[in-house]
Design a protein around this motif. Structure first.
Motif, PDB file in Angstrom:
ATOM      1  N   HIS A 109       0.824  -1.215   0.000  1.00  0.00           N
ATOM      2  CA  HIS A 109       0.000   0.000   0.000  1.00  0.00           C
ATOM      3  C   HIS A 109       0.859   1.267   0.000  1.00  0.00           C
ATOM      4  O   HIS A 109       0.595   2.199  -0.754  1.00  0.00           O
ATOM      5  CB  HIS A 109      -0.924   0.020   1.215  1.00  0.00           C
ATOM      6  CG  HIS A 109      -1.955  -1.058   1.208  1.00  0.00           C
ATOM      7  ND1 HIS A 109      -3.154  -0.968   0.530  1.00  0.00           N
ATOM      8  CD2 HIS A 109      -1.968  -2.282   1.796  1.00  0.00           C
ATOM      9  CE1 HIS A 109      -3.857  -2.064   0.683  1.00  0.00           C
ATOM     10  NE2 HIS A 109      -3.166  -2.884   1.463  1.00  0.00           N
ATOM     11  N   CYS A 110       1.883   1.296   0.872  1.00  0.00           N
ATOM     12  CA  CYS A 110       2.663   2.530   1.029  1.00  0.00           C
ATOM     13  C   CYS A 110       4.160   2.351   0.791  1.00  0.00           C
ATOM     14  O   CYS A 110       4.902   3.329   0.795  1.00  0.00           O
ATOM     15  CB  CYS A 110       2.448   3.120   2.424  1.00  0.00           C
ATOM     16  SG  CYS A 110       3.054   2.068   3.771  1.00  0.00           S
ATOM     17  N   GLN A 124      -0.099  -3.429   8.110  1.00  0.00           N
ATOM     18  CA  GLN A 124      -1.113  -3.388   7.058  1.00  0.00           C
ATOM     19  C   GLN A 124      -2.518  -3.140   7.598  1.00  0.00           C
ATOM     20  O   GLN A 124      -3.404  -2.714   6.865  1.00  0.00           O
ATOM     21  CB  GLN A 124      -1.074  -4.697   6.260  1.00  0.00           C
ATOM     22  CG  GLN A 124       0.139  -4.791   5.336  1.00  0.00           C
ATOM     23  CD  GLN A 124       0.228  -6.118   4.609  1.00  0.00           C
ATOM     24  OE1 GLN A 124      -0.163  -7.159   5.157  1.00  0.00           O
ATOM     25  NE2 GLN A 124       0.739  -6.107   3.390  1.00  0.00           N
ATOM     26  N   ARG A 125      -2.704  -3.380   8.895  1.00  0.00           N
ATOM     27  CA  ARG A 125      -4.010  -3.114   9.501  1.00  0.00           C
ATOM     28  C   ARG A 125      -4.316  -1.617   9.539  1.00  0.00           C
ATOM     29  O   ARG A 125      -5.473  -1.227   9.686  1.00  0.00           O
ATOM     30  CB  ARG A 125      -4.052  -3.707  10.915  1.00  0.00           C
ATOM     31  CG  ARG A 125      -4.055  -5.231  10.917  1.00  0.00           C
ATOM     32  CD  ARG A 125      -3.919  -5.790  12.300  1.00  0.00           C
ATOM     33  NE  ARG A 125      -3.797  -7.243  12.264  1.00  0.00           N
ATOM     34  CZ  ARG A 125      -3.190  -7.971  13.187  1.00  0.00           C
ATOM     35  NH1 ARG A 125      -2.667  -7.379  14.246  1.00  0.00           N
ATOM     36  NH2 ARG A 125      -3.107  -9.276  13.072  1.00  0.00           N
ATOM     37  N   ILE A 126      -3.276  -0.781   9.402  1.00  0.00           N
ATOM     38  CA  ILE A 126      -3.496   0.668   9.297  1.00  0.00           C
ATOM     39  C   ILE A 126      -4.287   0.961   8.031  1.00  0.00           C
ATOM     40  O   ILE A 126      -5.190   1.810   8.020  1.00  0.00           O
ATOM     41  CB  ILE A 126      -2.144   1.421   9.273  1.00  0.00           C
ATOM     42  CG1 ILE A 126      -1.403   1.222  10.585  1.00  0.00           C
ATOM     43  CG2 ILE A 126      -2.362   2.910   8.994  1.00  0.00           C
ATOM     44  CD1 ILE A 126      -0.010   1.818  10.583  1.00  0.00           C
ATOM     45  N   HIS A 127      -3.963   0.246   6.955  1.00  0.00           N
ATOM     46  CA  HIS A 127      -4.620   0.463   5.668  1.00  0.00           C
ATOM     47  C   HIS A 127      -5.977  -0.244   5.594  1.00  0.00           C
ATOM     48  O   HIS A 127      -6.927   0.292   5.015  1.00  0.00           O
ATOM     49  CB  HIS A 127      -3.716  -0.032   4.535  1.00  0.00           C
ATOM     50  CG  HIS A 127      -2.350   0.591   4.531  1.00  0.00           C
ATOM     51  ND1 HIS A 127      -2.130   1.928   4.267  1.00  0.00           N
ATOM     52  CD2 HIS A 127      -1.122   0.058   4.769  1.00  0.00           C
ATOM     53  CE1 HIS A 127      -0.837   2.194   4.331  1.00  0.00           C
ATOM     54  NE2 HIS A 127      -0.202   1.067   4.634  1.00  0.00           N
TER      55      HIS A 127
END
Length: 273
Positions: A109-110, A124-127
């Protein structure tokens, strides 16, 4: 079938029933096994061709632990850079990335990279917004198990991290680390613009807004903006009429604690006259 209980064979060195031919060979070898030497290097190790072959494959330089006490494993994998030892080769591989700077797990993602796959999964749970760890007391959810553990201490009142100087306790280790700077005077966060230093990273971030003019917190009623969330909350009380800070001497209430402190000084002077 073989003249002795199969369970006896399986209890010692068995588990060969999946291959009949191999089982027959092991049955004959099993009868030659000297149970009186089971606590040391038994005749099973030297007479059985399959076991002897495995023993011969182990070189003196083998990394497998040889003299572990029951229930423990030696730390046989040593970092050549700093000398730290580990019980598992995978743990050593992960540790060595601290020295090499290698971060093979990249977020799609980033693009941010991590040394361990578990850290990437958590990031990845941030996204995705996934929060699989839920507090049973209030239902609040968290993306990390550690964050849930810290949160639960709000309900239990547990503060396991104590300052060795003033004995003040904290719910998590990071808050204790920040508190210790009160005693040491350490201020590791310095402003690049004016050189002013701070003991907390958050304080530096707020300070930098003085130079940039950034005011990210806006009042929903009048759209006035503020450097900090706290100042915005205090301002919003003007619109709601909330005055949570009453004067204990005259009963007058204020929206801000600072305004109450100023009032109390003047109030005390009037009463002494």
């Amino acid at each position: 079938m073989f003249g002795f209980p199969t369970a006896t064979l399986l209890d010692c060195h068995g588990r060969y029933t999946q291959n009949v031919a191999f089982f027959n060979v092991m049955t004959e070898a099993h009868h030659k096994y000297d149970h009186s030497e089971a606590t040391g290097s038994s005749s099973w190790d030297t007479q059985n061709p399959f076991r002897r072959e495995k023993l011969e494959q182990k070189s003196p330089d083998s990394k497998m632990p040889q003299e572990d006490s029951p229930g423990t494993r030696q730390k046989v994998y040593e970092c050549q850079e700093c000398g730290k030892s580990f019980r598992q080769k995978g743990s050593l591989t992960l540790h060595e990335r601290i020295h090499t700077g290698q971060k093979p797990f990249e977020c799609t993602h980033c693009g941010k990279s991590f040394r361990a796959k578990g850290n990437l999964v958590t990031h990845q749970r941030i996204h995705t917004g996934e929060k699989p760890y839920q507090c049973k007391e209030c239902g609040k959810s968290f993306s990390q198990r550690g964050s849930l553990a810290v949160h639960e201490r709000l309900h239990t009142g547990q503060k396991p991290y104590e300052c060795g100087i003033c004995h003040r306790s904290f719910r998590n280790q990071s808050n204790l680390a920040v508190h210790r700077r009160v005693h040491s005077g350490e201020k590791p966060y310095r402003c690049d613009q004016c050189g002013k230093a701070f003991s907390q990273k958050g304080s530096l971030i707020v300070h930098i807004r003085v130079h940039t003019g950034l005011k990210p917190y806006a009042c929903t009623q009048c759209k006035k903006s503020f450097h900090t969330r706290g100042n915005c909350i205090l301002h919003c009380k003007i619109h709601t009429g909330e005055t949570p800070y009453p004067c204990g001497q005259c009963g007058k209430s204020f929206t801000q604690r600072g305004s109450l402190a100023v009032h109390q000084r003047s109030c005390s002077q009037r009463l002494t006259l």
